[in-house]
Scaffold this motif. Structure first.
Motif, short mmCIF file in Angstrom:
data_model
loop_
_atom_site.label_atom_id
_atom_site.label_comp_id
_atom_site.label_asym_id
_atom_site.label_seq_id
_atom_site.Cartn_x
_atom_site.Cartn_y
_atom_site.Cartn_z
N LEU A 141 0.86 -1.18 0.00
CA LEU A 141 0.00 0.00 0.00
C LEU A 141 0.90 1.23 0.00
O LEU A 141 1.71 1.42 0.91
N ILE A 142 0.78 2.07 -1.03
CA ILE A 142 1.62 3.25 -1.19
C ILE A 142 0.80 4.50 -0.86
O ILE A 142 -0.26 4.73 -1.47
N ILE A 143 1.28 5.30 0.08
CA ILE A 143 0.58 6.52 0.51
C ILE A 143 1.42 7.73 0.12
O ILE A 143 2.60 7.82 0.49
N ASN A 144 0.84 8.67 -0.62
CA ASN A 144 1.52 9.91 -1.00
C ASN A 144 1.21 10.97 0.06
O ASN A 144 0.13 11.58 0.07
N ALA A 145 2.16 11.16 0.99
CA ALA A 145 1.93 12.10 2.10
C ALA A 145 3.25 12.41 2.79
O ALA A 145 4.28 11.80 2.51
N ASP A 146 3.21 13.36 3.72
CA ASP A 146 4.37 13.75 4.53
C ASP A 146 4.40 12.88 5.78
O ASP A 146 3.56 13.03 6.68
N GLY A 147 5.34 11.98 5.85
CA GLY A 147 5.41 11.03 6.95
C GLY A 147 5.88 11.60 8.27
O GLY A 147 5.86 10.90 9.28
N THR A 148 6.32 12.86 8.29
CA THR A 148 6.71 13.48 9.56
C THR A 148 5.52 14.14 10.25
O THR A 148 5.65 14.62 11.38
N ASP A 149 4.37 14.15 9.59
CA ASP A 149 3.15 14.74 10.16
C ASP A 149 2.51 13.72 11.10
O ASP A 149 2.03 12.67 10.66
N GLU A 150 2.48 14.03 12.39
CA GLU A 150 1.96 13.09 13.37
C GLU A 150 0.48 12.76 13.12
O GLU A 150 0.06 11.61 13.27
N GLU A 151 -0.30 13.76 12.73
CA GLU A 151 -1.71 13.51 12.45
C GLU A 151 -1.89 12.52 11.30
O GLU A 151 -2.77 11.67 11.33
N LEU A 152 -1.01 12.67 10.30
CA LEU A 152 -1.07 11.74 9.17
C LEU A 152 -0.74 10.32 9.61
O LEU A 152 -1.41 9.35 9.23
N LEU A 153 0.30 10.17 10.42
CA LEU A 153 0.69 8.84 10.90
C LEU A 153 -0.42 8.21 11.74
O LEU A 153 -0.68 7.01 11.64
N LEU A 154 -1.07 9.03 12.55
CA LEU A 154 -2.18 8.52 13.37
C LEU A 154 -3.35 8.10 12.49
O LEU A 154 -4.01 7.08 12.74
N SER A 155 -3.62 8.89 11.45
CA SER A 155 -4.73 8.56 10.54
C SER A 155 -4.45 7.28 9.75
O SER A 155 -5.38 6.60 9.32
#
Length: 322
Positions: free
Chosen positions: A134-148
């Motif tokens: 599964l490939i996610i295009n996003a900023d991995g340093t964003d804590e909210e993104l990691l939680l989501s």
């Protein structure tokens, strides 16, 4: 985990926590009670690197390096309470070459892989190369993104971007959210002390890995394997004994070795020996050595220079006179 003798012998590093059954026990009691055929070769306690003897007592926060047959190490860890973690769901931060090759291997092992990469074009390429991931295009340093992306449900988090700061920051987020295994790649070796203070346990430095491989060849043809551990303070070397070696067929207890040098393991054909004083090194044995001396290039270098000779007898006499 370090491999020797074509994988027959392994060295594993354990971090000692207060809940482990071996805390407060002497090594001789632990090993004699359970008859483990292993050797605790190095203990790191704070900034101190110790080559322990049987009387040495294990304490909380020690890092112990255990060498031997993998099944024996597994039984030891099981007794101590360090149970191997089964990682089924892995999140990888970064979509570079390391991430690609690592994800390919993990997928072949049946592990579920999720890759987070900020570059959209790279994400498209990875989705074609790794259709099972599964490939996610996003900023991995964003804590909210990691939680989501349910980082709390991940068994492992591996940060392998080209930016050390991003790897360190995201690894801390993963650790604080209870991920079992957090692995961080850093490029700059001067970050190692900072990493230790942050409590990140599994750090990979590609420069050090490559340097160790090159060093093995630079140091001569006698060395089969060479690893530097504990920030380069300790070397683990593997030699193959040949008929020219002067220490063949001599009981180890009769050889005066240098200080802080241990014959950790002898591999004789398919037999793995944790040596004692009466054991000997024979031709074609694979000999694994732990040393705090960085000038070991052949088996003869293990012998103390104070062995015999008129010069040494004279010097010993002078020392007795003060």
């Amino acid at each position: 985990v370090l491999n020797f003798s074509k994988g027959m012998v392994k060295m594993v590093e354990f971090k000692i926590t207060r809940d482990l059954s071996i805390v407060g026990q002497a090594l001789e009691n632990i090993l004699s009670k359970f008859k483990f055929r292993i050797l605790v070769g190095i203990v790191v306690r704070g900034e101190e690197v110790i080559v322990p003897n049987g009387k040495f007592v294990i304490e909380e926060n020690d890092r112990i390096h255990v060498i031997g047959k993998y099944s024996s190490i597994y039984n030891f860890s099981k007794m101590a309470g360090v149970l191997p973690q089964k990682l089924k769901n892995i999140m990888i931060l970064g979509g570079g070459r390391i991430a690609y090759y690592l994800a390919s291997m993990l997928l072949d092992m049946g592990v579920n892989v999720k890759i987070i990469e900020i570059d959209k074009e790279r994400c498209v390429a990875l989705s074609e190369l790794l259709p099972r991931a599964l490939i996610i295009n996003a900023d991995g340093t964003d804590e909210e993104l990691l939680l989501s992306e349910n980082i709390k449900d991940m068994d492992g988090f591996i940060a392998v971007t080209g930016m050390d700061e991003e790897n360190l920051l995201s690894s801390l987020v993963a650790k604080q959210n209870g991920v079992k295994k957090v692995i961080t790649k850093i490029s700059r070796t001067n970050y190692s002390h900072i990493v230790n203070s942050l409590g990140l346990d599994n750090v990979i430095i590609p420069k050090v890995i490559v340097a160790n491989q090159i060093l093995k060849y630079v140091r001569g043809n006698n060395i089969e394997s060479l690893y530097r551990i504990v920030d380069g303070k300790v070397e683990i070397l593997e030699f193959i004994a040949n008929r020219e070696n002067k220490i063949l067929n001599i009981p180890l207890k009769k050889i005066k070795f240098k200080e802080d040098v241990i014959i950790a393991t002898i591999v004789r054909k398919k037999k793995i020996i944790i040596p004692h004083g009466d054991d000997t090194i024979q031709e074609e044995d694979r000999v694994i050595v732990i040393s705090k001396d960085k000038n070991i290039n052949k088996l003869e270098d293990l012998i103390s220079s104070s062995n015999g000779g008129k010069h040494n007898e004279l010097w010993d006499g002078i020392k007795k006179l003060g």
